[in-house]
Design a protein around this motif. Structure first.
Motif, PDB file in Angstrom:
ATOM      1  N   VAL A 164      -8.856 -16.119  67.996  1.00  0.00           N
ATOM      2  CA  VAL A 164      -8.477 -15.820  66.605  1.00  0.00           C
ATOM      3  C   VAL A 164      -8.083 -17.116  65.890  1.00  0.00           C
ATOM      4  CG1 VAL A 164      -6.738 -14.691  65.184  1.00  0.00           C
ATOM      5  CG2 VAL A 164      -7.840 -13.420  67.022  1.00  0.00           C
ATOM      6  N   ALA A 165      -7.306 -17.967  66.560  1.00  0.00           N
ATOM      7  CA  ALA A 165      -6.887 -19.243  65.959  1.00  0.00           C
ATOM      8  C   ALA A 165      -8.104 -20.121  65.668  1.00  0.00           C
ATOM      9  CB  ALA A 165      -5.917 -19.970  66.880  1.00  0.00           C
ATOM     10  N   PHE A 166      -9.057 -20.122  66.580  1.00  0.00           N
ATOM     11  CA  PHE A 166     -10.277 -20.911  66.381  1.00  0.00           C
ATOM     12  C   PHE A 166     -11.049 -20.411  65.156  1.00  0.00           C
ATOM     13  CE2 PHE A 166     -14.758 -21.848  67.319  1.00  0.00           C
ATOM     14  CZ  PHE A 166     -14.664 -23.221  67.368  1.00  0.00           C
ATOM     15  N   LYS A 167     -11.146 -19.095  65.008  1.00  0.00           N
ATOM     16  CA  LYS A 167     -11.857 -18.540  63.842  1.00  0.00           C
ATOM     17  C   LYS A 167     -11.150 -18.918  62.550  1.00  0.00           C
ATOM     18  CE  LYS A 167     -14.032 -14.646  66.183  1.00  0.00           C
ATOM     19  NZ  LYS A 167     -14.107 -13.182  66.321  1.00  0.00           N
ATOM     20  N   LYS A 168      -9.831 -18.910  62.563  1.00  0.00           N
ATOM     21  CA  LYS A 168      -9.074 -19.312  61.366  1.00  0.00           C
ATOM     22  C   LYS A 168      -9.337 -20.774  61.026  1.00  0.00           C
ATOM     23  CE  LYS A 168      -5.299 -15.973  61.654  1.00  0.00           C
ATOM     24  NZ  LYS A 168      -3.859 -15.807  61.849  1.00  0.00           N
ATOM     25  N   GLN A 169      -9.433 -21.605  62.051  1.00  0.00           N
ATOM     26  CA  GLN A 169      -9.723 -23.021  61.803  1.00  0.00           C
ATOM     27  C   GLN A 169     -11.101 -23.188  61.175  1.00  0.00           C
ATOM     28  OE1 GLN A 169      -9.152 -25.016  65.538  1.00  0.00           O
ATOM     29  NE2 GLN A 169      -7.098 -25.683  64.976  1.00  0.00           N
ATOM     30  N   LEU A 170     -12.060 -22.393  61.633  1.00  0.00           N
ATOM     31  CA  LEU A 170     -13.398 -22.470  61.038  1.00  0.00           C
ATOM     32  C   LEU A 170     -13.352 -22.088  59.557  1.00  0.00           C
ATOM     33  CD1 LEU A 170     -15.654 -21.010  63.875  1.00  0.00           C
ATOM     34  CD2 LEU A 170     -15.439 -23.389  63.149  1.00  0.00           C
ATOM     35  N   LYS A 171     -12.549 -21.076  59.222  1.00  0.00           N
ATOM     36  CA  LYS A 171     -12.402 -20.689  57.815  1.00  0.00           C
ATOM     37  C   LYS A 171     -11.776 -21.814  57.016  1.00  0.00           C
ATOM     38  CE  LYS A 171     -12.068 -15.693  58.511  1.00  0.00           C
ATOM     39  NZ  LYS A 171     -11.197 -14.524  58.403  1.00  0.00           N
ATOM     40  N   LEU A 172     -10.757 -22.460  57.577  1.00  0.00           N
ATOM     41  CA  LEU A 172     -10.110 -23.574  56.887  1.00  0.00           C
ATOM     42  C   LEU A 172     -11.077 -24.734  56.673  1.00  0.00           C
ATOM     43  CD1 LEU A 172      -6.593 -23.680  58.542  1.00  0.00           C
ATOM     44  CD2 LEU A 172      -7.111 -23.201  56.158  1.00  0.00           C
ATOM     45  N   ILE A 173     -11.923 -24.985  57.645  1.00  0.00           N
ATOM     46  CA  ILE A 173     -12.928 -26.049  57.503  1.00  0.00           C
ATOM     47  C   ILE A 173     -13.861 -25.714  56.349  1.00  0.00           C
ATOM     48  CG2 ILE A 173     -14.961 -27.067  58.609  1.00  0.00           C
ATOM     49  CD1 ILE A 173     -13.373 -26.906  61.268  1.00  0.00           C
ATOM     50  N   ASP A 174     -14.255 -24.462  56.234  1.00  0.00           N
ATOM     51  CA  ASP A 174     -15.124 -24.032  55.133  1.00  0.00           C
ATOM     52  C   ASP A 174     -14.427 -24.226  53.788  1.00  0.00           C
ATOM     53  OD1 ASP A 174     -16.390 -21.019  53.796  1.00  0.00           O
ATOM     54  OD2 ASP A 174     -17.526 -22.859  54.113  1.00  0.00           O
ATOM     55  N   ILE A 175     -13.147 -23.887  53.725  1.00  0.00           N
ATOM     56  CA  ILE A 175     -12.376 -24.061  52.477  1.00  0.00           C
ATOM     57  C   ILE A 175     -12.301 -25.548  52.126  1.00  0.00           C
ATOM     58  CG2 ILE A 175     -10.048 -23.908  51.515  1.00  0.00           C
ATOM     59  CD1 ILE A 175      -9.759 -21.230  53.024  1.00  0.00           C
ATOM     60  N   LEU A 176     -12.071 -26.386  53.125  1.00  0.00           N
ATOM     61  CA  LEU A 176     -11.998 -27.829  52.858  1.00  0.00           C
ATOM     62  C   LEU A 176     -13.324 -28.363  52.332  1.00  0.00           C
ATOM     63  CD1 LEU A 176      -9.906 -29.036  55.926  1.00  0.00           C
ATOM     64  CD2 LEU A 176      -9.190 -28.991  53.539  1.00  0.00           C
ATOM     65  N   LYS A 177     -14.425 -27.844  52.869  1.00  0.00           N
ATOM     66  CA  LYS A 177     -15.736 -28.277  52.367  1.00  0.00           C
ATOM     67  C   LYS A 177     -15.889 -27.896  50.906  1.00  0.00           C
ATOM     68  CE  LYS A 177     -18.236 -28.167  56.765  1.00  0.00           C
ATOM     69  NZ  LYS A 177     -19.251 -27.453  57.551  1.00  0.00           N
ATOM     70  N   ARG A 178     -15.478 -26.683  50.556  1.00  0.00           N
ATOM     71  CA  ARG A 178     -15.574 -26.253  49.150  1.00  0.00           C
ATOM     72  C   ARG A 178     -14.696 -27.111  48.257  1.00  0.00           C
ATOM     73  NH1 ARG A 178     -14.172 -20.436  49.761  1.00  0.00           N
ATOM     74  NH2 ARG A 178     -15.230 -20.069  51.694  1.00  0.00           N
ATOM     75  N   GLN A 179     -13.506 -27.444  48.739  1.00  0.00           N
ATOM     76  CA  GLN A 179     -12.612 -28.292  47.958  1.00  0.00           C
ATOM     77  C   GLN A 179     -13.232 -29.663  47.730  1.00  0.00           C
ATOM     78  OE1 GLN A 179      -9.025 -28.265  50.258  1.00  0.00           O
ATOM     79  NE2 GLN A 179      -8.296 -26.330  49.406  1.00  0.00           N
ATOM     80  N   LYS A 180     -13.897 -30.174  48.743  1.00  0.00           N
ATOM     81  CA  LYS A 180     -14.554 -31.475  48.601  1.00  0.00           C
ATOM     82  C   LYS A 180     -15.631 -31.399  47.518  1.00  0.00           C
ATOM     83  CE  LYS A 180     -17.320 -34.805  51.162  1.00  0.00           C
ATOM     84  NZ  LYS A 180     -18.053 -35.044  52.389  1.00  0.00           N
ATOM     85  N   ILE A 181     -16.392 -30.315  47.501  1.00  0.00           N
ATOM     86  CA  ILE A 181     -17.440 -30.136  46.476  1.00  0.00           C
ATOM     87  C   ILE A 181     -16.819 -30.100  45.088  1.00  0.00           C
ATOM     88  CG2 ILE A 181     -19.127 -28.485  45.574  1.00  0.00           C
ATOM     89  CD1 ILE A 181     -19.762 -27.799  48.539  1.00  0.00           C
ATOM     90  N   HIS A 182     -15.677 -29.407  44.942  1.00  0.00           N
ATOM     91  CA  HIS A 182     -15.004 -29.343  43.639  1.00  0.00           C
ATOM     92  C   HIS A 182     -14.534 -30.725  43.199  1.00  0.00           C
ATOM     93  CE1 HIS A 182     -15.029 -25.063  42.959  1.00  0.00           C
ATOM     94  NE2 HIS A 182     -14.563 -24.830  44.187  1.00  0.00           N
ATOM     95  N   LEU A 183     -14.019 -31.502  44.130  1.00  0.00           N
ATOM     96  CA  LEU A 183     -13.571 -32.852  43.783  1.00  0.00           C
ATOM     97  C   LEU A 183     -14.740 -33.720  43.329  1.00  0.00           C
ATOM     98  CD1 LEU A 183     -10.962 -33.551  46.608  1.00  0.00           C
ATOM     99  CD2 LEU A 183     -10.518 -33.243  44.171  1.00  0.00           C
ATOM    100  N   GLU A 184     -15.875 -33.594  44.018  1.00  0.00           N
ATOM    101  CA  GLU A 184     -17.051 -34.379  43.622  1.00  0.00           C
ATOM    102  C   GLU A 184     -17.523 -33.965  42.231  1.00  0.00           C
ATOM    103  OE1 GLU A 184     -19.831 -33.788  46.780  1.00  0.00           O
ATOM    104  OE2 GLU A 184     -18.730 -35.090  48.171  1.00  0.00           O
ATOM    105  N   ALA A 185     -17.469 -32.668  41.928  1.00  0.00           N
ATOM    106  CA  ALA A 185     -17.864 -32.200  40.590  1.00  0.00           C
ATOM    107  C   ALA A 185     -16.926 -32.766  39.535  1.00  0.00           C
ATOM    108  CB  ALA A 185     -17.862 -30.677  40.544  1.00  0.00           C
ATOM    109  N   ALA A 186     -15.636 -32.836  39.830  1.00  0.00           N
ATOM    110  CA  ALA A 186     -14.672 -33.394  38.882  1.00  0.00           C
ATOM    111  C   ALA A 186     -14.970 -34.868  38.629  1.00  0.00           C
ATOM    112  CB  ALA A 186     -13.250 -33.222  39.414  1.00  0.00           C
ATOM    113  N   ARG A 187     -15.318 -35.586  39.688  1.00  0.00           N
ATOM    114  CA  ARG A 187     -15.646 -37.008  39.503  1.00  0.00           C
ATOM    115  C   ARG A 187     -16.901 -37.164  38.647  1.00  0.00           C
ATOM    116  NH1 ARG A 187     -14.642 -37.459  45.383  1.00  0.00           N
ATOM    117  NH2 ARG A 187     -12.439 -37.956  45.591  1.00  0.00           N
ATOM    118  N   LEU A 188     -17.911 -36.328  38.871  1.00  0.00           N
ATOM    119  CA  LEU A 188     -19.139 -36.404  38.080  1.00  0.00           C
ATOM    120  C   LEU A 188     -18.862 -36.098  36.620  1.00  0.00           C
ATOM    121  CD1 LEU A 188     -21.759 -34.745  40.443  1.00  0.00           C
ATOM    122  CD2 LEU A 188     -21.595 -37.140  39.795  1.00  0.00           C
TER     123      LEU A 188
END
Length: 184
Positions: A143-167
């Motif tokens: 269960v903890a591993f699955k939660k970490q995978l979800k957090l990794i996905d959220i971090l990827k989305r956050q990175k995309i949002h930051l790149e859009a803000a820079r653009l």
């Protein structure tokens, strides 16, 4: 009478010349008024264009400020999730070490049981309980591993949002350059 006639002729010549000059002045005045109206209309058009450009600039600045705030918020969330992930990793590592220790104990116990063939019921229950505990811990780790995978996905989305803000910030700089060259 001659001098009177001459004076009349001279006056009528001066009068016609003055009337012609007056007519020329009226024409010039009309031309100046027409030019003034055209320039006033052009000034109003340019003022409206400048107002529109200022409104667009204000709008873009507000968007940039909002994206900057969102980017800061996403950075904070990312840092917090990294801290949480590190803590979970440490707990997971400790749990895995404990699982390995219990597995080793279980294997030792099974070997001892095979050697002694004399398995006592209470010993059997203890090993069974440890086995259940290990299974439960294993499930918690999954269960903890699955939660970490979800957090990794959220971090990827956050990175995309930051790149859009820079653009978007880069696009605003280009817009400001275009406005600057048009104004000059």
């Amino acid at each position: 009478m001659c001098s009177k006639q001459l004076a009349c002729i001279l006056r009528s010549g001066l009068l016609s010349q003055a009337e012609k000059q007056l007519s020329d002045v009226h024409k010039e005045k009309a031309a100046w008024l027409k030019l003034q109206k055209a320039q006033q209309a052009q000034i109003e058009r340019l003022q409206r264009a400048a107002d529109d450009a200022k409104q667009q600039l204000d709008s873009k600045e507000n968007i940039v400020k909002e994206l900057s705030r969102d980017g800061s918020k996403l950075d904070k969330e990312r840092r917090q999730s990294e801290i949480d992930a590190k803590a979970r990793d440490a707990r997971l590592q400790r749990a895995l070490e404990e699982v390995e220790r219990f597995k080793a104990l279980l294997q030792e116990q099974r070997a001892a049981d095979r050697d002694h063939k004399d398995v006592n019921k209470s010993e059997y229950n203890r090993v069974f309980a440890e086995n259940k505990k290990l299974e439960r811990q294993k499930n918690e780790l999954v269960v903890a591993f699955k939660k970490q995978l979800k957090l990794i996905d959220i971090l990827k989305r956050q990175k995309i949002h930051l790149e859009a803000a820079r653009l978007l910030a880069f696009t605003e700089e280009e817009f400001m350059k275009v406005i600057g060259t048009d104004a000059a």
